[in-house]
Scaffold this active site. Structure first.
Site, mmCIF file in Angstrom:
data_model
loop_
_atom_site.group_PDB
_atom_site.id
_atom_site.type_symbol
_atom_site.label_atom_id
_atom_site.label_comp_id
_atom_site.label_asym_id
_atom_site.label_seq_id
_atom_site.Cartn_x
_atom_site.Cartn_y
_atom_site.Cartn_z
ATOM 1 N N GLU A 173 -6.188 7.604 -3.997
ATOM 2 C CA GLU A 173 -6.052 8.827 -3.193
ATOM 3 C C GLU A 173 -7.206 9.783 -3.499
ATOM 4 O O GLU A 173 -7.762 10.414 -2.588
ATOM 5 C CB GLU A 173 -4.711 9.517 -3.466
ATOM 6 C CG GLU A 173 -3.472 8.659 -3.288
ATOM 7 C CD GLU A 173 -3.191 8.227 -1.862
ATOM 8 O OE1 GLU A 173 -4.039 8.416 -0.968
ATOM 9 O OE2 GLU A 173 -2.104 7.675 -1.640
ATOM 10 N N CYS A 220 0.820 -1.208 0.000
ATOM 11 C CA CYS A 220 0.000 0.000 0.000
ATOM 12 C C CYS A 220 0.861 1.267 0.000
ATOM 13 O O CYS A 220 1.524 1.565 -0.965
ATOM 14 C CB CYS A 220 -0.984 -0.039 1.173
ATOM 15 S SG CYS A 220 -2.415 1.046 0.981
ATOM 16 N N HIS A 221 0.889 2.027 1.108
ATOM 17 C CA HIS A 221 1.755 3.201 1.191
ATOM 18 C C HIS A 221 3.146 2.855 1.728
ATOM 19 O O HIS A 221 4.009 3.728 1.824
ATOM 20 C CB HIS A 221 1.112 4.277 2.076
ATOM 21 C CG HIS A 221 -0.129 4.872 1.480
ATOM 22 N ND1 HIS A 221 -1.389 4.382 1.748
ATOM 23 C CD2 HIS A 221 -0.310 5.902 0.611
ATOM 24 C CE1 HIS A 221 -2.293 5.083 1.081
ATOM 25 N NE2 HIS A 221 -1.663 6.013 0.381
#
Length: 236
Positions: free
Chosen positions: A168, A136-137
């Protein structure tokens, strides 16, 4: 025994437009932990400062339910016991680990790019032939992460994935990120000379393995990312 460094973000501040905090996204740490635990790997949790907090949006029923919530709520679960033993990255010996896994939450965008001690563990793992991974991030860890042997970005010329720009937008945080000068994972890839591979849909279970670099795109991909890490490690 195979040893895994499971990294957490230390950032736990207000981020979302509804006033909620970001931090560690629960299942993006819990799911890899459980995959590695069931494999028999030894797991050490660590953050740059030795502290952490949960992303408020990750503890709601949409994302935390069923067996995951039972583990989360059980103070004696192996996951919670490991959390109590969370270490500051600088207090660990980078040479002890075979796998680096960067868990996520938007908090990682704030601290991973400059988390020198977590990054040192990641580069040491890679240098000794181990696997460096994130979901993910979590691939924010690759920003400013250079291979000490070459001085070049660790992911230069590699293919990676991570949370999508479309995702986002859907979450309504694109402008918040721009105001904070926070890069999307696609932008991190571009900055560091990697190729960003986008899934068909932002919520697809989607991962990319490029040699000893393994990445996943979102919470739905956390289990498969960890499974792919094991496959990459065993093929190594």
């Amino acid at each position: 025994m195979v040893k895994v460094l499971l990294a957490l973000t230390s950032y736990n501040e207000t981020f979302y437009s509804d006033g909620k905090k970001t931090g560690v996204f629960v299942v993006e740490a819990l799911h890899p932990f459980e995959v590695f635990r069931k494999k028999g790997y030894e797991i050490q949790l660590a953050s740059e400062t030795g502290t952490f907090g949960w992303d408020d949006h990750s503890v709601v029923p949409d994302f935390l339910n069923g067996e995951d919530k039972e583990i989360f709520d059980n103070v004696n679960s192996e996951f919670n016991v490991a959390l109590k033993n969370l270490k500051k990255a600088s207090d660990l010996d980078p040479n002890d680990y075979d796998i680096f896994f960067g868990s996520a939450g938007h908090g990682t965008l704030f601290d991973y790019p400059n988390a020198k001690d977590l990054q040192k563990i990641a580069t040491t793992v890679y240098d000794k032939g181990g696997v460096v991974s994130a979901v993910c991030h979590g691939p924010a860890i690759f920003e400013n992460l250079n291979d000490p042997k070459t001085g070049e970005p660790l992911i230069k010329g590699k293919k990676i994935t991570g949370f999508t720009d479309i995702g986002e937008d859907i979450l309504g945080v694109t402008d918040i990120m721009k105001k904070g000068n926070l890069l999307t994972i696609k932008q991190v890839a571009e900055k560091e000379g990697a190729t960003y591979i986008e899934p068909e849909g932002p919520w697809d279970n989607f991962t990319v393995t490029d040699g000893r670099i393994v990445t996943g795109v979102n919470p739905q991909s956390a289990v498969k990312t960890a499974e792919d890490v094991i496959a990459a490690f065993e093929c190594n």
